[in-house]
Design a protein around this motif. Structure first.
Motif, PDB file in Angstrom:
ATOM      1  N   ALA A   1      -4.392  55.962  38.791  1.00  0.00           N
ATOM      2  CA  ALA A   1      -3.151  56.508  39.347  1.00  0.00           C
ATOM      3  C   ALA A   1      -1.942  55.822  38.705  1.00  0.00           C
ATOM      4  CB  ALA A   1      -3.124  56.333  40.859  1.00  0.00           C
ATOM      5  N   CYS A   2      -2.051  54.535  38.449  1.00  0.00           N
ATOM      6  CA  CYS A   2      -0.954  53.803  37.803  1.00  0.00           C
ATOM      7  C   CYS A   2      -0.787  54.254  36.361  1.00  0.00           C
ATOM      8  CB  CYS A   2      -1.199  52.302  37.858  1.00  0.00           C
ATOM      9  SG  CYS A   2      -1.035  51.614  39.517  1.00  0.00           S
ATOM     10  N   LEU A   3      -1.900  54.483  35.683  1.00  0.00           N
ATOM     11  CA  LEU A   3      -1.812  54.943  34.304  1.00  0.00           C
ATOM     12  C   LEU A   3      -1.125  56.307  34.223  1.00  0.00           C
ATOM     13  CD1 LEU A   3      -5.334  53.868  33.019  1.00  0.00           C
ATOM     14  CD2 LEU A   3      -3.145  52.756  32.580  1.00  0.00           C
ATOM     15  N   HIS A   4      -1.429  57.189  35.178  1.00  0.00           N
ATOM     16  CA  HIS A   4      -0.780  58.503  35.209  1.00  0.00           C
ATOM     17  C   HIS A   4       0.703  58.364  35.557  1.00  0.00           C
ATOM     18  CE1 HIS A   4      -4.294  60.915  34.494  1.00  0.00           C
ATOM     19  NE2 HIS A   4      -4.962  60.265  35.443  1.00  0.00           N
ATOM     20  N   ALA A   5       1.022  57.464  36.491  1.00  0.00           N
ATOM     21  CA  ALA A   5       2.428  57.270  36.873  1.00  0.00           C
ATOM     22  C   ALA A   5       3.232  56.731  35.698  1.00  0.00           C
ATOM     23  CB  ALA A   5       2.517  56.325  38.067  1.00  0.00           C
ATOM     24  N   TRP A   6       2.673  55.793  34.951  1.00  0.00           N
ATOM     25  CA  TRP A   6       3.383  55.240  33.795  1.00  0.00           C
ATOM     26  C   TRP A   6       3.566  56.303  32.715  1.00  0.00           C
ATOM     27  CZ3 TRP A   6      -0.210  50.491  34.196  1.00  0.00           C
ATOM     28  CH2 TRP A   6       0.319  49.588  35.122  1.00  0.00           C
ATOM     29  N   ALA A   7       2.568  57.167  32.552  1.00  0.00           N
ATOM     30  CA  ALA A   7       2.681  58.241  31.571  1.00  0.00           C
ATOM     31  C   ALA A   7       3.786  59.218  31.976  1.00  0.00           C
ATOM     32  CB  ALA A   7       1.347  58.971  31.429  1.00  0.00           C
TER      33      ALA A   7
ATOM     34  N   ARG B   1       4.267  50.533  43.725  1.00  0.00           N
ATOM     35  CA  ARG B   1       2.922  50.148  44.158  1.00  0.00           C
ATOM     36  C   ARG B   1       2.146  49.535  42.991  1.00  0.00           C
ATOM     37  NH1 ARG B   1      -2.298  51.641  44.083  1.00  0.00           N
ATOM     38  NH2 ARG B   1      -1.913  53.378  42.672  1.00  0.00           N
ATOM     39  N   CYS B   2       2.280  50.147  41.832  1.00  0.00           N
ATOM     40  CA  CYS B   2       1.577  49.625  40.653  1.00  0.00           C
ATOM     41  C   CYS B   2       2.116  48.259  40.249  1.00  0.00           C
ATOM     42  CB  CYS B   2       1.712  50.609  39.495  1.00  0.00           C
ATOM     43  SG  CYS B   2       0.868  52.180  39.788  1.00  0.00           S
ATOM     44  N   GLN B   3       3.397  48.056  40.446  1.00  0.00           N
ATOM     45  CA  GLN B   3       3.989  46.756  40.118  1.00  0.00           C
ATOM     46  C   GLN B   3       3.382  45.665  41.001  1.00  0.00           C
ATOM     47  OE1 GLN B   3       8.188  46.581  40.825  1.00  0.00           O
ATOM     48  NE2 GLN B   3       8.424  44.627  39.781  1.00  0.00           N
ATOM     49  N   PHE B   4       3.161  45.967  42.262  1.00  0.00           N
ATOM     50  CA  PHE B   4       2.582  44.979  43.161  1.00  0.00           C
ATOM     51  C   PHE B   4       1.099  44.732  42.869  1.00  0.00           C
ATOM     52  CE2 PHE B   4       6.198  46.094  46.005  1.00  0.00           C
ATOM     53  CZ  PHE B   4       6.769  44.834  46.019  1.00  0.00           C
ATOM     54  N   LEU B   5       0.442  45.685  42.211  1.00  0.00           N
ATOM     55  CA  LEU B   5      -0.966  45.484  41.868  1.00  0.00           C
ATOM     56  C   LEU B   5      -1.126  44.424  40.786  1.00  0.00           C
ATOM     57  CD1 LEU B   5      -2.441  49.092  41.816  1.00  0.00           C
ATOM     58  CD2 LEU B   5      -2.832  47.297  43.492  1.00  0.00           C
ATOM     59  N   GLY B   6      -0.109  44.275  39.965  1.00  0.00           N
ATOM     60  CA  GLY B   6      -0.173  43.275  38.898  1.00  0.00           C
ATOM     61  C   GLY B   6      -1.117  43.706  37.793  1.00  0.00           C
ATOM     62  N   GLU B   7      -1.999  42.804  37.382  1.00  0.00           N
ATOM     63  CA  GLU B   7      -2.923  43.090  36.289  1.00  0.00           C
ATOM     64  C   GLU B   7      -3.914  44.186  36.656  1.00  0.00           C
ATOM     65  OE1 GLU B   7      -6.161  40.826  33.472  1.00  0.00           O
ATOM     66  OE2 GLU B   7      -4.821  39.645  34.715  1.00  0.00           O
ATOM     67  N   ALA B   8      -4.238  44.322  37.926  1.00  0.00           N
ATOM     68  CA  ALA B   8      -5.171  45.361  38.350  1.00  0.00           C
ATOM     69  C   ALA B   8      -4.583  46.753  38.129  1.00  0.00           C
ATOM     70  CB  ALA B   8      -5.524  45.181  39.824  1.00  0.00           C
TER      71      ALA B   8
END
Length: 131
Positions: free
Chosen positions: A68-74, A55-62
């Motif tokens: 939630a993306c920052l937590h997932a990447w962590a 999902r974060c990949q599809f968000l792109g720069e956003a």
């Protein structure tokens, strides 16, 4: 026999082989698909972290501004960089090379130094020599 006859004979043989290969391919039965148990099921590969990363990949720069993306990447970094993720058996330590002393650092390079061998000395042109 001349060249024309060989060319015609070669063409006839080529067409016969092509027709035979086509007939064999058309009469061939399709193989049955693999059994359902051999395929991985969708429910077995459900990983919520993977879904969030997609999902974060599809968000792109956003995605860089989405908490939630920052937590997932962590969590993804922790998965691969955690101490438990490292193999128990480690590679042997490489032997330490001797550190150069102050006196050895100031000496001229050895004659067997490949860099010194490949580098030609800079020579100034002679007065009558053209550049």
């Amino acid at each position: 026999m001349n060249g024309k006859m060989f060319a015609r004979l070669g063409a006839v043989v080529f067409v016969a082989v092509a027709i035979t290969a086509t007939a064999i391919e058309l009469t061939r039965k399709e193989e049955a698909p693999a059994s359902p148990s051999a395929r991985p099921t969708e429910s077995a590969s459900v990983d919520p972290l993977r879904d969030e990363l997609i999902r974060c990949q599809f968000l792109g720069e956003a995605g860089t501004r989405d908490t939630a993306c920052l937590h997932a990447w962590a969590r993804n970094r922790e998965r691969f960089l955690a101490a438990a993720a490292r193999p128990a058996e480690r590679l042997p330590e490489s032997p330490q090379s001797p550190r150069p002393t102050a006196s050895s650092a100031t000496t001229a390079p050895a004659e067997d130094d490949p860099i010194r061998k490949e580098t030609a000395p800079v020579m100034a042109p002679e007065p009558g020599e053209a550049r």
